[in-house]
Design a protein around this motif. Sequence first.
Motif, PDB file in Angstrom:
ATOM      1  N   THR A   1       0.889  -1.393  -0.092  1.00 57.47           N
ATOM      2  CA  THR A   1       0.033   0.109   0.004  1.00 57.47           C
ATOM      3  C   THR A   1       0.887   1.110  -0.153  1.00 57.47           C
ATOM      4  O   THR A   1       0.351   2.173  -0.679  1.00 57.47           O
ATOM      5  CB  THR A   1      -0.882   0.028   1.203  1.00 57.47           C
TER       6      THR A   1
ATOM      7  N   TYR B   1       0.512   4.369  -2.697  1.00 58.09           N
ATOM      8  CA  TYR B   1       0.257   5.858  -2.540  1.00 58.09           C
ATOM      9  C   TYR B   1       1.445   6.588  -2.609  1.00 58.09           C
ATOM     10  O   TYR B   1       1.173   7.791  -3.061  1.00 58.09           O
ATOM     11  CB  TYR B   1       0.100   5.798  -0.736  1.00 58.09           C
TER      12      TYR B   1
ATOM     13  N   ARG C   1       0.672   7.361  -6.346  1.00 54.95           N
ATOM     14  CA  ARG C   1      -0.303   8.404  -6.398  1.00 54.95           C
ATOM     15  C   ARG C   1       0.077   9.702  -5.982  1.00 54.95           C
ATOM     16  O   ARG C   1      -0.468  10.867  -6.438  1.00 54.95           O
ATOM     17  CB  ARG C   1      -1.621   8.075  -5.515  1.00 54.95           C
TER      18      ARG C   1
ATOM     19  N   MET D   1      -7.176   9.888  -1.511  1.00 54.90           N
ATOM     20  CA  MET D   1      -8.451   9.334  -0.577  1.00 54.90           C
ATOM     21  C   MET D   1      -8.494   7.798  -0.538  1.00 54.90           C
ATOM     22  O   MET D   1      -8.273   7.110  -1.412  1.00 54.90           O
ATOM     23  CB  MET D   1      -9.725   9.809  -1.167  1.00 54.90           C
ATOM     24  N   PRO D   2      -8.724   7.433   0.654  1.00 52.97           N
ATOM     25  CA  PRO D   2      -8.748   5.852   0.941  1.00 52.97           C
ATOM     26  C   PRO D   2     -10.058   5.281   0.410  1.00 52.97           C
ATOM     27  O   PRO D   2     -10.127   3.962   0.391  1.00 52.97           O
ATOM     28  CB  PRO D   2      -8.630   5.760   2.381  1.00 52.97           C
ATOM     29  N   PHE D   3     -10.872   6.085  -0.090  1.00 46.93           N
ATOM     30  CA  PHE D   3     -12.302   5.710  -0.403  1.00 46.93           C
ATOM     31  C   PHE D   3     -12.367   5.333  -2.080  1.00 46.93           C
ATOM     32  O   PHE D   3     -11.877   6.253  -2.600  1.00 46.93           O
ATOM     33  CB  PHE D   3     -13.448   6.672  -0.147  1.00 46.93           C
ATOM     34  N   ARG D   4     -12.583   4.061  -2.159  1.00 45.90           N
ATOM     35  CA  ARG D   4     -12.396   3.679  -3.810  1.00 45.90           C
ATOM     36  C   ARG D   4     -13.219   4.378  -4.798  1.00 45.90           C
ATOM     37  O   ARG D   4     -12.494   4.889  -5.648  1.00 45.90           O
ATOM     38  CB  ARG D   4     -12.837   2.259  -3.630  1.00 45.90           C
TER      39      ARG D   4
ATOM     40  N   ARG E   1     -11.491   7.784  -5.148  1.00 43.14           N
ATOM     41  CA  ARG E   1      -9.976   7.787  -5.641  1.00 43.14           C
ATOM     42  C   ARG E   1     -10.102   7.217  -7.288  1.00 43.14           C
ATOM     43  O   ARG E   1      -9.479   7.864  -8.144  1.00 43.14           O
ATOM     44  CB  ARG E   1      -9.487   6.445  -5.212  1.00 43.14           C
TER      45      ARG E   1
ATOM     46  N   CYS F   1      -4.668   4.401  -9.793  1.00 46.82           N
ATOM     47  CA  CYS F   1      -5.866   4.949  -9.100  1.00 46.82           C
ATOM     48  C   CYS F   1      -7.101   4.140  -9.540  1.00 46.82           C
ATOM     49  O   CYS F   1      -7.876   4.167  -8.656  1.00 46.82           O
ATOM     50  CB  CYS F   1      -6.146   6.218  -9.170  1.00 46.82           C
TER      51      CYS F   1
END
Length: 409
Positions: free
Chosen positions: A32, A36, A39, A114-117, A120, A154
């Motif tokens: 992970t 990141y 990203r 953002m951690p939300f799929r 992202r 992403c």
Amino acid sequence: AVVVAAAAAVAAGGVVSTSGMVATKGAFPVPTLVIYAIRWYLFKIMIGAGLIKAKSSDPKWKPGNMSAMDYFYETQPVPNPFTRYFHFMPKAWHRFEVWSNHFVELVAPFLLLMPFRSLRLAGGLIQIMFQFILISSGNLSFLNWLTIVPAIFCLDDAFLVNNLPSLVQKIALGTPTTQTYIQSVTSGAISFGQAPIARTILSSAFFVLMAKLNINVVRNLLARPQLMNASFDKLRLCGTYGAFGVVSERREELIIESANNINGPWKEYHFKVKPGDVHRRPKWISPYHHRIDWQMWIAAVSGRVERSPWIYRFLLKLLRQEKDVIGLLKSDPWKAELGAESNDDDSSNAPKYIRIEKYSYKFYDTNNATISNDDEGNKPYWVRERLGRYFPRQGVASADILEELANRH
């Protein structure tokens, strides 16, 4: 396709991993922290481009004006066949483009982290679509294509598998290995083993290194003034980016001419993609990069020739008719065609003097037809007006003068 994208990303700026993995025994998920880091790489590209506009002294990017796109297409480095159509869009549309640009570069980049799929995915798709719009409106070489690569990270494998067009799936995902992986993704049956401790340590070290090297990048992003393109470590592993903080309102082109006699006639050198002949339509070259054409644009917007001292040696090599340099151009004005046979001892067919004139260029408005077609019936694409001499300011330059200037710089 994801593996190929990762390979391209390595060339783009040190991306070292992919967003997917082969469904074989002993497969491990991509760390992970590494994902990141990739990203973040895209985030700082886009936010840097947005901040340099927001902090710019150019009022055309600011509320109350918002006219940057009225001029951007006409003055960008290398237009493509569609650029003129974008330029003549209504002014209201250009205002919308400026607001949209600020959203994409100043707001949307935060979605990438953002951690939300769902957020992202939206962030990645926004950046990919934005880059394709830029690709369609101008020849910015490989810049936009390379910016798309980290945006792919992403989009997770499930999204790519479920949304790629069937033709693309057959071409890019048609091997037995990828087909097995696709079935695992769609069925949810895929499972991964525990990543080796060495890999975890290496990934963590990579993340820590990137975090440390990006401290100065963040400081620059928050600084005023902001450096446009710079790196802050000796190996240049991390850098900061920003472009078009100031948009010119007039396109200025440097036109190189040479002559055998100081009184002329003067022959103009034509580049492969740089505007010159007003009847020549732009080409589509993206993602290819004609660097000398780009450098001539930079020299024109930089001002005095002293800010672009490489031009002295370039002109010297043109006077000497060095084949490697002449080959960078569309043609040699001293030959009927580039590569045509000639007598090297014939001094009457060789340039002795050279100069650079500066012209303003504007897109020819077909609704205001005032310029006739050329001998071959081609309609004009540009309208140009001489502004004056760029180099030398008086007289002309010979090989001896250029050699002295080149050695001095």
